[in-house]
Design a protein around this motif. Structure first.
Motif, PDB file in Angstrom:
ATOM      1  N   MET A  26     -82.954  23.643  43.704  1.00  0.00           N
ATOM      2  CA  MET A  26     -81.831  23.059  42.866  1.00  0.00           C
ATOM      3  C   MET A  26     -81.763  23.516  41.583  1.00  0.00           C
ATOM      4  SD  MET A  26     -80.663  19.038  42.200  1.00  0.00           S
ATOM      5  CE  MET A  26     -80.641  18.728  43.751  1.00  0.00           C
ATOM      6  N   SER A  27     -80.652  24.111  40.895  1.00  0.00           N
ATOM      7  CA  SER A  27     -80.603  24.726  39.492  1.00  0.00           C
ATOM      8  C   SER A  27     -80.599  23.544  38.656  1.00  0.00           C
ATOM      9  CB  SER A  27     -79.007  25.510  39.613  1.00  0.00           C
ATOM     10  OG  SER A  27     -78.052  24.570  39.678  1.00  0.00           O
ATOM     11  N   LYS A  28     -81.003  23.813  37.506  1.00  0.00           N
ATOM     12  CA  LYS A  28     -80.965  23.088  36.152  1.00  0.00           C
ATOM     13  C   LYS A  28     -79.624  22.213  35.991  1.00  0.00           C
ATOM     14  CE  LYS A  28     -83.284  20.968  33.237  1.00  0.00           C
ATOM     15  NZ  LYS A  28     -84.549  20.007  33.504  1.00  0.00           N
ATOM     16  N   ILE A  29     -78.815  23.003  36.191  1.00  0.00           N
ATOM     17  CA  ILE A  29     -77.428  22.415  35.798  1.00  0.00           C
ATOM     18  C   ILE A  29     -76.954  21.284  36.885  1.00  0.00           C
ATOM     19  CG2 ILE A  29     -75.719  24.158  36.895  1.00  0.00           C
ATOM     20  CD1 ILE A  29     -75.211  22.256  33.639  1.00  0.00           C
ATOM     21  N   THR A  30     -77.395  21.548  38.005  1.00  0.00           N
ATOM     22  CA  THR A  30     -77.258  20.696  39.234  1.00  0.00           C
ATOM     23  C   THR A  30     -77.938  19.628  39.121  1.00  0.00           C
ATOM     24  OG1 THR A  30     -76.650  22.491  40.699  1.00  0.00           O
ATOM     25  CG2 THR A  30     -77.099  20.576  41.896  1.00  0.00           C
ATOM     26  N   GLU A  31     -79.184  19.469  38.511  1.00  0.00           N
ATOM     27  CA  GLU A  31     -80.053  18.499  38.330  1.00  0.00           C
ATOM     28  C   GLU A  31     -79.577  17.612  37.224  1.00  0.00           C
ATOM     29  OE1 GLU A  31     -84.088  19.403  37.547  1.00  0.00           O
ATOM     30  OE2 GLU A  31     -84.072  21.203  39.180  1.00  0.00           O
ATOM     31  N   ILE A  32     -78.969  18.173  35.950  1.00  0.00           N
ATOM     32  CA  ILE A  32     -78.327  17.386  35.024  1.00  0.00           C
ATOM     33  C   ILE A  32     -77.296  16.819  35.489  1.00  0.00           C
ATOM     34  CG2 ILE A  32     -77.251  17.864  32.881  1.00  0.00           C
ATOM     35  CD1 ILE A  32     -79.111  20.040  32.203  1.00  0.00           C
ATOM     36  N   TYR A  33     -76.243  17.338  36.359  1.00  0.00           N
ATOM     37  CA  TYR A  33     -75.152  16.833  36.861  1.00  0.00           C
ATOM     38  C   TYR A  33     -75.337  15.614  37.545  1.00  0.00           C
ATOM     39  CZ  TYR A  33     -70.588  15.999  38.775  1.00  0.00           C
ATOM     40  OH  TYR A  33     -69.148  15.536  39.262  1.00  0.00           O
ATOM     41  N   ALA A  34     -76.431  15.639  38.610  1.00  0.00           N
ATOM     42  CA  ALA A  34     -76.796  14.660  39.304  1.00  0.00           C
ATOM     43  C   ALA A  34     -77.399  13.315  38.589  1.00  0.00           C
ATOM     44  CB  ALA A  34     -77.936  14.973  40.444  1.00  0.00           C
ATOM     45  N   GLN A  35     -78.337  13.757  37.382  1.00  0.00           N
ATOM     46  CA  GLN A  35     -78.412  12.630  36.555  1.00  0.00           C
ATOM     47  C   GLN A  35     -77.337  12.053  35.873  1.00  0.00           C
ATOM     48  OE1 GLN A  35     -81.344  15.106  34.047  1.00  0.00           O
ATOM     49  NE2 GLN A  35     -82.949  14.406  35.491  1.00  0.00           N
ATOM     50  N   TYR A  36     -76.355  12.750  35.458  1.00  0.00           N
ATOM     51  CA  TYR A  36     -75.071  12.333  34.789  1.00  0.00           C
ATOM     52  C   TYR A  36     -74.344  11.331  35.749  1.00  0.00           C
ATOM     53  CZ  TYR A  36     -70.241  12.405  33.239  1.00  0.00           C
ATOM     54  OH  TYR A  36     -68.974  12.143  32.925  1.00  0.00           O
ATOM     55  N   LYS A  37     -74.254  11.758  37.155  1.00  0.00           N
ATOM     56  CA  LYS A  37     -73.528  11.012  38.073  1.00  0.00           C
ATOM     57  C   LYS A  37     -74.303   9.618  38.317  1.00  0.00           C
ATOM     58  CE  LYS A  37     -70.446  12.037  40.383  1.00  0.00           C
ATOM     59  NZ  LYS A  37     -69.006  11.643  40.217  1.00  0.00           N
ATOM     60  N   ALA A  38     -75.539   9.682  38.176  1.00  0.00           N
ATOM     61  CA  ALA A  38     -76.444   8.606  38.279  1.00  0.00           C
ATOM     62  C   ALA A  38     -76.254   7.749  37.207  1.00  0.00           C
ATOM     63  CB  ALA A  38     -77.893   8.691  38.786  1.00  0.00           C
ATOM     64  N   GLU A  39     -75.377   8.033  35.990  1.00  0.00           N
ATOM     65  CA  GLU A  39     -75.195   7.356  35.036  1.00  0.00           C
ATOM     66  C   GLU A  39     -76.400   7.167  33.987  1.00  0.00           C
ATOM     67  OE1 GLU A  39     -73.110   3.531  35.648  1.00  0.00           O
ATOM     68  OE2 GLU A  39     -71.621   4.640  36.819  1.00  0.00           O
ATOM     69  N   GLU A  40     -77.428   8.262  34.085  1.00  0.00           N
ATOM     70  CA  GLU A  40     -78.519   8.163  33.133  1.00  0.00           C
ATOM     71  C   GLU A  40     -77.989   8.639  31.971  1.00  0.00           C
ATOM     72  OE1 GLU A  40     -82.644  10.773  32.899  1.00  0.00           O
ATOM     73  OE2 GLU A  40     -81.871  10.177  34.877  1.00  0.00           O
ATOM     74  N   LYS A  41     -78.402   7.924  30.893  1.00  0.00           N
ATOM     75  CA  LYS A  41     -78.092   8.537  29.605  1.00  0.00           C
ATOM     76  C   LYS A  41     -79.102   9.389  28.756  1.00  0.00           C
ATOM     77  CE  LYS A  41     -74.740   5.526  29.652  1.00  0.00           C
ATOM     78  NZ  LYS A  41     -73.604   5.930  29.844  1.00  0.00           N
ATOM     79  N   PHE A  42     -78.486  10.213  27.928  1.00  0.00           N
ATOM     80  CA  PHE A  42     -79.334  11.240  27.417  1.00  0.00           C
ATOM     81  C   PHE A  42     -79.063  11.012  25.849  1.00  0.00           C
ATOM     82  CE2 PHE A  42     -77.924  13.200  31.382  1.00  0.00           C
ATOM     83  CZ  PHE A  42     -79.206  13.239  32.081  1.00  0.00           C
ATOM     84  N   LYS A  43     -80.501  11.381  25.057  1.00  0.00           N
ATOM     85  CA  LYS A  43     -80.162  11.238  23.766  1.00  0.00           C
ATOM     86  C   LYS A  43     -79.931  12.509  23.218  1.00  0.00           C
ATOM     87  CE  LYS A  43     -82.810   7.004  23.398  1.00  0.00           C
ATOM     88  NZ  LYS A  43     -83.997   6.463  22.895  1.00  0.00           N
ATOM     89  N   THR A  44     -80.739  13.477  23.700  1.00  0.00           N
ATOM     90  CA  THR A  44     -80.688  15.047  22.963  1.00  0.00           C
ATOM     91  C   THR A  44     -80.580  16.221  24.100  1.00  0.00           C
ATOM     92  OG1 THR A  44     -83.126  15.288  23.087  1.00  0.00           O
ATOM     93  CG2 THR A  44     -82.086  14.218  21.027  1.00  0.00           C
ATOM     94  N   VAL A  45     -80.329  17.193  23.413  1.00  0.00           N
ATOM     95  CA  VAL A  45     -80.002  18.467  24.763  1.00  0.00           C
ATOM     96  C   VAL A  45     -81.580  18.600  25.187  1.00  0.00           C
ATOM     97  CG1 VAL A  45     -79.778  20.798  24.782  1.00  0.00           C
ATOM     98  CG2 VAL A  45     -77.974  19.288  23.602  1.00  0.00           C
ATOM     99  N   THR A  46     -82.646  18.476  24.152  1.00  0.00           N
ATOM    100  CA  THR A  46     -83.960  18.563  24.585  1.00  0.00           C
ATOM    101  C   THR A  46     -84.292  17.751  25.775  1.00  0.00           C
ATOM    102  OG1 THR A  46     -84.291  19.234  22.157  1.00  0.00           O
ATOM    103  CG2 THR A  46     -86.327  19.087  23.626  1.00  0.00           C
ATOM    104  N   GLU A  47     -83.668  16.532  25.583  1.00  0.00           N
ATOM    105  CA  GLU A  47     -84.372  15.724  26.850  1.00  0.00           C
ATOM    106  C   GLU A  47     -83.685  16.363  28.046  1.00  0.00           C
ATOM    107  OE1 GLU A  47     -83.295  11.585  26.627  1.00  0.00           O
ATOM    108  OE2 GLU A  47     -83.887  11.431  24.300  1.00  0.00           O
TER     109      GLU A  47
END
Length: 55
Positions: free
Chosen positions: A1-22
């Motif tokens: 799975m690509s990194k952008i796909t992982e980030i999108y999955a986390q976003y869809k799961a309503e996970e909150k991010f504080k920084t780009v580094t996270e």
């Protein structure tokens, strides 16, 4: 799975991010605002306003 796909999955799961580094687990090495936001002057001013690195 690509990194952008992982980030999108986390976003869809309503996970909150504080920084780009996270999101990336590493820092981004950006020297010029146009590398980050393109040539749009409004976006460059917003990036300057909200960034601790581009002051």
């Amino acid at each position: 799975m690509s990194k952008i796909t992982e980030i999108y999955a986390q976003y869809k799961a309503e996970e909150k991010f504080k920084t780009v580094t996270e999101l990336l687990d590493e820092s981004l090495h950006i020297k010029n605002l146009s590398d980050l936001v393109g040539s749009n002057k409004v976006m460059q001013e917003l990036a300057k306003k909200h960034s601790k690195y581009f002051k």
